[in-house]
Design a protein around this motif. Structure first.
Motif, PDB file in Angstrom:
ATOM      1  N   ALA A  49     -44.195   5.430  20.988  1.00 11.01           N
ATOM      2  CA  ALA A  49     -43.250   4.335  21.232  1.00 11.01           C
ATOM      3  C   ALA A  49     -43.729   3.466  22.392  1.00 11.01           C
ATOM      4  N   ARG A  50     -44.271   4.094  23.425  1.00 13.98           N
ATOM      5  CA  ARG A  50     -44.774   3.334  24.579  1.00 13.98           C
ATOM      6  C   ARG A  50     -45.989   2.487  24.189  1.00 13.98           C
ATOM      7  N   VAL A  51     -46.816   3.046  23.312  1.00 14.70           N
ATOM      8  CA  VAL A  51     -47.980   2.288  22.829  1.00 14.70           C
ATOM      9  C   VAL A  51     -47.512   1.032  22.084  1.00 14.70           C
ATOM     10  N   ALA A  52     -46.506   1.203  21.208  1.00 15.50           N
ATOM     11  CA  ALA A  52     -45.994   0.061  20.434  1.00 15.50           C
ATOM     12  C   ALA A  52     -45.375  -0.985  21.360  1.00 15.50           C
ATOM     13  N   LEU A 113     -49.248  11.654  19.913  1.00 14.73           N
ATOM     14  CA  LEU A 113     -48.481  10.405  19.975  1.00 14.73           C
ATOM     15  C   LEU A 113     -47.125  10.498  19.293  1.00 14.73           C
ATOM     16  N   LEU A 114     -46.949  11.485  18.415  1.00 12.27           N
ATOM     17  CA  LEU A 114     -45.707  11.547  17.634  1.00 12.27           C
ATOM     18  C   LEU A 114     -44.961  12.868  17.755  1.00 12.27           C
ATOM     19  N   GLY A 115     -45.494  13.810  18.513  1.00 16.22           N
ATOM     20  CA  GLY A 115     -44.869  15.128  18.581  1.00 16.22           C
ATOM     21  C   GLY A 115     -45.163  15.898  17.312  1.00 16.22           C
ATOM     22  N   PRO A 116     -44.671  17.134  17.211  1.00 16.35           N
ATOM     23  CA  PRO A 116     -44.918  17.934  16.007  1.00 16.35           C
ATOM     24  C   PRO A 116     -44.446  17.192  14.745  1.00 16.35           C
ATOM     25  N   SER A 117     -45.190  17.330  13.652  1.00 17.56           N
ATOM     26  CA  SER A 117     -44.871  16.549  12.459  1.00 17.56           C
ATOM     27  C   SER A 117     -43.613  17.077  11.770  1.00 17.56           C
ATOM     28  N   PRO A 118     -42.820  16.169  11.171  1.00 19.14           N
ATOM     29  CA  PRO A 118     -41.611  16.586  10.452  1.00 19.14           C
ATOM     30  C   PRO A 118     -41.981  17.353   9.177  1.00 19.14           C
ATOM     31  N   SER A 119     -41.095  18.200   8.702  1.00  7.88           N
ATOM     32  CA  SER A 119     -41.432  19.038   7.543  1.00  7.88           C
ATOM     33  C   SER A 119     -41.659  18.198   6.285  1.00  7.88           C
ATOM     34  N   TRP A 120     -40.942  17.083   6.147  1.00  9.10           N
ATOM     35  CA  TRP A 120     -41.149  16.269   4.938  1.00  9.10           C
ATOM     36  C   TRP A 120     -42.563  15.714   4.878  1.00  9.10           C
ATOM     37  N   TYR A 121     -43.184  15.473   6.062  1.00  9.11           N
ATOM     38  CA  TYR A 121     -44.539  14.916   6.091  1.00  9.11           C
ATOM     39  C   TYR A 121     -45.527  15.904   5.472  1.00  9.11           C
ATOM     40  N   LYS A 122     -45.216  17.197   5.666  1.00  7.84           N
ATOM     41  CA  LYS A 122     -46.106  18.242   5.151  1.00  7.84           C
ATOM     42  C   LYS A 122     -45.754  18.639   3.716  1.00  7.84           C
ATOM     43  N   SER A 123     -44.644  18.118   3.217  1.00  2.65           N
ATOM     44  CA  SER A 123     -44.174  18.557   1.896  1.00  2.65           C
ATOM     45  C   SER A 123     -45.092  18.058   0.785  1.00  2.65           C
ATOM     46  N   LEU A 165     -48.013   0.221  13.737  1.00  2.00           N
ATOM     47  CA  LEU A 165     -47.381  -0.633  14.737  1.00  2.00           C
ATOM     48  C   LEU A 165     -46.265  -1.388  14.025  1.00  2.00           C
ATOM     49  N   PRO A 166     -45.003  -0.981  14.274  1.00  2.00           N
ATOM     50  CA  PRO A 166     -43.890  -1.616  13.557  1.00  2.00           C
ATOM     51  C   PRO A 166     -43.723  -3.068  13.995  1.00  2.00           C
ATOM     52  N   ALA A 181     -39.447   0.386  24.112  1.00  2.00           N
ATOM     53  CA  ALA A 181     -39.951   1.700  23.691  1.00  2.00           C
ATOM     54  C   ALA A 181     -38.808   2.568  23.166  1.00  2.00           C
ATOM     55  N   ALA A 182     -37.632   2.430  23.770  1.00  2.00           N
ATOM     56  CA  ALA A 182     -36.477   3.233  23.373  1.00  2.00           C
ATOM     57  C   ALA A 182     -36.000   2.865  21.960  1.00  2.00           C
ATOM     58  N   ARG A 183     -36.397   1.685  21.474  1.00  2.00           N
ATOM     59  CA  ARG A 183     -36.002   1.259  20.126  1.00  2.00           C
ATOM     60  C   ARG A 183     -36.919   1.826  19.038  1.00  2.00           C
ATOM     61  N   VAL A 184     -38.081   2.329  19.449  1.00  4.07           N
ATOM     62  CA  VAL A 184     -39.086   2.754  18.470  1.00  4.07           C
ATOM     63  C   VAL A 184     -38.826   4.195  18.031  1.00  4.07           C
ATOM     64  N   THR A 185     -38.808   4.400  16.725  1.00  4.24           N
ATOM     65  CA  THR A 185     -38.568   5.747  16.203  1.00  4.24           C
ATOM     66  C   THR A 185     -39.861   6.357  15.660  1.00  4.24           C
ATOM     67  N   ARG A 186     -39.862   7.667  15.570  1.00  2.61           N
ATOM     68  CA  ARG A 186     -41.020   8.361  15.001  1.00  2.61           C
ATOM     69  C   ARG A 186     -41.294   7.864  13.582  1.00  2.61           C
TER      70      ARG A 186
END
Ligand code: FE
Length: 195
Positions: A49-52, A113-123, A165-166, A181-186
């Protein structure tokens, strides 16, 4: 014994240990990489989020980020990779193009940059479907894009990770970088949501 020779010896031994662990199914290379990355700490979506937010507020930074993501995130103190060398490529959403990221082979992901990946990403479902029918998959995430918007799907690998980059949300001209940065979501940084 020369330093170079010692290094070669050590790296051969490390590789042998890695192979042994993988052969026994204890750990696979990419998973080990992600574990180490998360373990090293500070792996959170706030980093991405900080990068964006920096890219939105600093045009020169944005240019560097799109040209060489690996170097540009390092400028902000984030490493793109773990123990294996990784390249980070940042892809920008525009008025007519939307980007979304997947790893069809396994679950490669910019953990730092994104923290641990969500389970749907690995599905299996996401990995198999997003490349074939991205528009339908994005709609299931609640993201309905105009018919004219082109959707580009980026397939990650052990060597190359992607970050979206949204588009900067409307009406945020007065916000500070930290507020932005607070507006940016994973999910916005993966491309399965807009901001
Ligand atoms: Fe993968």
């Amino acid at each position: 014994m020369s330093g170079t020779h010692t290094d070669a010896l050590i790296s051969r031994q490390v590789r042998r240990l890695e192979t042994l662990l993988e052969d026994r199914g204890i750990v696979v290379g990419a998973a080990l990489d992600e574990m180490l990355d998360a373990f090293l700490g500070g792996a959170t979506p706030l980093n991405g989020a900080r990068v964006a937010a920096r890219a939105w507020t600093d045009p020169a930074y944005k240019e560097r980020l799109l040209a060489d993501g690996t170097a540009a995130v390092t400028e902000l103190g984030y490493s793109a990779g773990g123990v294996q060398p990784q390249r980070l490529r940042v892809v920008e959403n525009t008025d007519d193009t939307h980007n979304v990221v997947v790893c069809t082979l396994c679950s490669c992901y910019p953990v730092r940059l994104l923290g641990p990946s969500p389970s749907w990403y690995k599905s299996e479902a996401y990995r198999a479907r997003v490349g074939r029918e991205p528009r339908a998959v994005l709609e299931e995430f609640g993201l309905r894009l105009p018919a004219a918007t082109r959707i580009t799907v980026w397939d990650s690998s052990a060597e190359t990770r992607y970050l979206v980059l949204p588009r900067r949300p409307e009406g945020t001209d007065a916000l500070t970088e930290e507020e932005l940065a607070a507006r940016v979501t994973r999910n916005g940084l993966i491309g399965t949501a807009a901001l």
